[in-house]
Design a protein around this motif. Structure first.
Motif, mmCIF file in Angstrom:
data_model
loop_
_atom_site.group_PDB
_atom_site.id
_atom_site.type_symbol
_atom_site.label_atom_id
_atom_site.label_comp_id
_atom_site.label_asym_id
_atom_site.label_seq_id
_atom_site.Cartn_x
_atom_site.Cartn_y
_atom_site.Cartn_z
ATOM 1 N N GLN A 10 21.599 11.365 -24.129
ATOM 2 C CA GLN A 10 20.357 10.995 -23.428
ATOM 3 C C GLN A 10 20.607 10.800 -21.934
ATOM 4 O OE1 GLN A 10 19.540 7.536 -25.834
ATOM 5 N NE2 GLN A 10 17.750 8.485 -26.816
ATOM 6 N N SER B 89 22.152 6.843 -25.168
ATOM 7 C CA SER B 89 23.314 7.582 -25.671
ATOM 8 C C SER B 89 23.823 8.470 -24.537
ATOM 9 C CB SER B 89 22.932 8.431 -26.881
ATOM 10 O OG SER B 89 22.185 9.561 -26.459
ATOM 11 N N TYR B 90 25.043 8.915 -24.719
ATOM 12 C CA TYR B 90 25.702 9.806 -23.754
ATOM 13 C C TYR B 90 24.850 11.067 -23.574
ATOM 14 C CZ TYR B 90 30.017 12.349 -22.121
ATOM 15 O OH TYR B 90 30.972 13.062 -21.445
ATOM 16 N N THR C 217 31.758 7.739 -20.545
ATOM 17 C CA THR C 217 30.704 6.788 -20.923
ATOM 18 C C THR C 217 29.333 7.354 -20.568
ATOM 19 O OG1 THR C 217 30.634 5.712 -18.761
ATOM 20 C CG2 THR C 217 32.247 4.854 -20.347
ATOM 21 N N PRO C 218 28.283 6.845 -21.201
ATOM 22 C CA PRO C 218 26.933 7.293 -20.825
ATOM 23 C C PRO C 218 26.651 7.059 -19.340
ATOM 24 C CG PRO C 218 26.861 6.141 -22.923
ATOM 25 C CD PRO C 218 28.252 5.964 -22.388
ATOM 26 N N TYR D 94 28.573 12.184 -27.683
ATOM 27 C CA TYR D 94 27.144 12.403 -27.449
ATOM 28 C C TYR D 94 26.270 11.281 -28.020
ATOM 29 C CZ TYR D 94 27.656 17.135 -25.534
ATOM 30 O OH TYR D 94 27.959 18.197 -24.739
ATOM 31 N N LYS D 95 26.672 10.725 -29.167
ATOM 32 C CA LYS D 95 25.839 9.689 -29.807
ATOM 33 C C LYS D 95 26.240 8.282 -29.395
ATOM 34 C CE LYS D 95 23.966 12.308 -33.576
ATOM 35 N NZ LYS D 95 24.434 13.174 -34.656
ATOM 36 N N MET D 96 27.329 8.170 -28.641
ATOM 37 C CA MET D 96 27.778 6.844 -28.216
ATOM 38 C C MET D 96 26.776 6.241 -27.230
ATOM 39 S SD MET D 96 31.254 5.850 -26.228
ATOM 40 C CE MET D 96 32.184 5.680 -27.750
ATOM 41 N N LYS D 97 26.433 4.961 -27.456
ATOM 42 C CA LYS D 97 25.471 4.303 -26.565
ATOM 43 C C LYS D 97 26.167 3.414 -25.558
ATOM 44 C CE LYS D 97 21.277 4.756 -29.027
ATOM 45 N NZ LYS D 97 19.972 4.208 -29.337
ATOM 46 N N GLU E 93 20.123 0.755 -22.733
ATOM 47 C CA GLU E 93 21.117 1.390 -23.579
ATOM 48 C C GLU E 93 20.650 2.823 -23.846
ATOM 49 O OE1 GLU E 93 23.956 0.051 -25.685
ATOM 50 O OE2 GLU E 93 23.989 -1.290 -23.939
#
Lengths: 332, 342
Positions: free
Chosen positions: A12, A9-10, A154-155, A181-184, A7
């Motif tokens: 990352q 984040s977008y 999506t990431p 950006y913070k979505m995993k 998992e």
């Protein structure tokens, strides 16, 4: 051995793609405002400067036009720049180099050069940054032959599409919604690419096709989930790429469902929704339509500061639920 | 291009730079190329009048010493970015006039296969990354090419040609600043011909000399008589040495004059006939250089006549080549928009 999937984040995922590309290819480097020790306005480059040094994670002065031009010049002479605009709104300052130079140089020179350039644009509203830091300008660039324009949702796709963009010989513009950006999400380790120009069916259904971009993909999926409780079976397509655009996937879906709803954050008129609608109107899918096509886009106005007003400016889940329900039930 | 050479003998140390630096053969070749530029543009103008070339063109007749002086110290793999008035730069960097005419005639044998025309003339193999239809558009691109040179350690120097009009574009200022902070091997060459289209530098520019702008970006600003080959070559040579030594960019202001209008639509209402005549009669770069060469015994009238004749033939051959070359196929209309993947 299977590649491990974690998992991330977008943000990352994007950072990982850039690091992999820089490790694999000396020519790849990053340019942008405050992407070094600061880590980028949205911490996408993060600590990359510590790993790769200031020559490869280059802070530029606040000079979007000149900086974009430097990236173009570096790209045509053998480097592989990834240029970060701090906000997509600042594309307005760099448009000359993007539209007149990067997009046309190969053509004007009769194929004598390629411009392997990646530009990243943090886009969209929802951060309270008001009218000059919240726009969705992807259709502007989508209108320019010579460019490729993508919007990962999506990431997984953020990493795979960025790696595809870096490998691409032509200029690729990537619009990244800031709220993503913070979505995993699951992201495989190592190198993989997601093809530019291919849409992805995120949810299969028979009653209605929703074509969405970027953050609206997630809102459309939420709406589809809600409506499945009412017995409606909704297909959600993540367009992913607006130039080139995946006609086949959208046309085949509409032939199946006979109904189309386009959902995107950018201003409604003269944008992606118009293009997707026209694409259907011009295709054999037109004969399959059981209802008029519906577009849900941003209001015809700048993005306001006040959070309630800001939310009301762009489509939200209840708007999508309502529009989709009406379409499926034949209300309009 | 030229290879640097020491002074021939001590008594020649008071000669102008070019006569110490370059051999008689090289200097005669410079004269030939200056004629080639002029005759090329006259040939292009004539072909335009005959309806063989469409669109428009921007002629640099009167600016030949500037193009040649800047390019003479460059190596073959050094690079340039050029302007809408870029025919001279292209020839000075080594282009073949056959393929330039072919481009102007819109033929597949042209440098851009008929897709670019006069305003986008380029010769990538010889380091010319292209003329540009956008004022100042090539300046940041040159800085990017210089960044590649520094990072990839190729030793290349990049010259960015632009006109006086470009010095009031934001791209000029942003590019000079970045080249300076990163100490890039780039030479900014402002060919100041006095007018940005119809607007004189006196009316458009807050500083007296465009070279004065260099101080704002901590780089040398050098003013040269752009119609004096040796003076231009000396400044370019010094700037190239500085760039190769890793000391960063230089801004050269080459003060010159264009005899023709801005483009084919120009009625010359912003300057007097007397002003134009004065430059043509008293400051013509080819005439000045020719006179110097004769004075130093490098060429005589017969030699000059031979140069003119051979240039005349090359131009005639070039035009003929262009006329005979095939036009692009309509079926290839959308080629080169994207890189074809094999």
């Amino acid at each position: 051995m299977d590649t491990a999937v974690r998992e991330l984040s977008y943000a990352q995922a994007i950072q990982e793609a850039m690091a992999l590309a820089m490790e694999a290819d000396e020519r790849v480097f990053l340019m942008g405002e405050d992407i070094g020790v600061y880590g980028g306005a949205f911490q996408v480059t993060g600590d990359l400067v510590e790993r790769f040094g200031t020559d490869r994670v280059m802070d530029t002065p606040i000079s979007e036009l000149g900086g974009a031009g430097v990236a173009v010049g570096a790209a045509v002479t053998g480097m592989r720049p990834i240029f970060e605009f701090q906000f997509s709104d600042f594309a307005t300052l760099g448009m000359e180099q993007i539209v007149n130079q990067a997009a046309k140089m190969r053509f004007m020179l009769g194929g004598e050069v390629s411009v392997p350039l990646v530009m990243r644009f943090p886009a969209g509203s929802g951060t309270g940054a008001a009218a000059q830091h919240s726009q969705s300008l992807e259709a502007w660039l989508g209108h320019v032959p010579g460019l490729k324009v993508i919007q990962p949702a999506t990431p997984h796709d953020a990493k795979g599409l960025l790696l595809a963009a870096i490998a691409d010989p032509d200029p690729v513009m990537i619009f990244e919604h800031k709220l993503l950006y913070k979505m995993k999400g699951p992201v495989p380790e190592g190198h993989y690419t997601v093809p530019i120009g291919k849409a992805e069916i995120r949810r299969e259904g028979r009653d209605l096709t929703i074509v969405a971009t970027s953050i609206m993909v997630h809102k459309a999926l939420e709406a589809a989930e809600t409506l499945s409780g009412e017995g409606m079976d909704i297909e959600v397509i993540d367009l992913r790429s607006i130039r080139p655009i995946d006609r086949e996937t959208v046309i085949e879906s509409v032939k199946k469902t006979s109904k189309l709803l386009c959902v995107y954050e950018a201003v409604k008129t003269l944008g992606i929704g118009a293009e997707v609608s026209a694409m259907i109107a011009e295709s054999e899918a037109f004969d399959y339509l059981d209802a008029p096509i519906v577009r849900l886009g941003g209001a015809e106005m700048p993005i306001p500061y006040n959070p309630d007003l800001e939310k009301a400016t762009v489509p939200q889940v209840p708007d999508i639920v309502s529009a989709a329900r009406d379409l499926v039930k034949g209300v309009r | 291009m030229a290879i640097a050479r020491k002074a021939i003998s001590p008594e020649q140390t008071n000669l102008p730079f070019a006569y110490r630096q370059y051999s008689p053969d090289q200097l005669r070749d410079v004269l030939r190329k200056m004629y080639l530029i002029r005759r090329f543009e006259e040939g292009a103008e004539d072909s335009y009048m005959r309806g063989l070339i469409h669109g428009t063109m921007h002629l640099s007749i009167g600016q030949e010493a500037s193009a040649m002086g800047i390019c003479m110290p460059l190596h073959e793999d050094d690079q340039i970015t050029s302007t809408h008035r870029g025919h001279g730069h292209c020839i000075a960097k080594g282009a073949d006039v056959k393929r330039m005419f072919a481009e102007f005639f819109g033929k597949t044998t042209g440098y851009c296969k008929g897709r670019g025309g006069s305003m986008h003339i380029a010769d990538v193999a010889k380091g010319n990354l292209g003329a540009n239809g956008i004022v100042a558009g090539g300046i940041p691109i040159a800085v990017g090419a210089a960044l590649s040179s520094k990072r990839m350690k190729t030793g290349k120097v990049v010259v960015s040609f632009f006109g006086d009009g470009a010095n009031n574009e934001g791209a000029f200022h942003e590019a000079l600043n970045m080249a300076s902070i990163w100490k890039l091997p780039v030479i900014f060459v402002c060919e100041n011909n006095g007018y940005g289209m119809s607007t004189s530098t006196a009316r458009s520019t807050a500083v007296k000399n465009i070279a004065d702008r260099a101080a704002a970006y901590s780089m040398p600003g050098v003013i040269v008589d752009g119609n004096n080959f040796s003076e231009v070559a000396e400044a370019s040579h010094a700037a190239a040495e500085r760039a190769r030594a890793g000391e960063g960019p230089t801004l050269i202001e080459s003060k010159t004059y264009r005899y023709r209008g801005h483009s084919k639509s120009d009625r010359n209402r912003y300057r007097t006939k007397e002003e134009i005549e004065d430059w043509i009669t008293n400051r013509d770069p080819i005439l000045l250089f020719e006179t110097e060469l004769k004075e130093f015994g490098i060429i005589d009238d017969k030699g000059i006549e031979a140069v003119r004749e051979s240039v005349k033939q090359e131009i005639a051959d070039g035009i003929e080549f262009a006329k005979q070359s095939p036009a692009p196929e309509l079926s290839d209309l959308d080629r080169y928009v994207y890189t074809e993947v094999a």
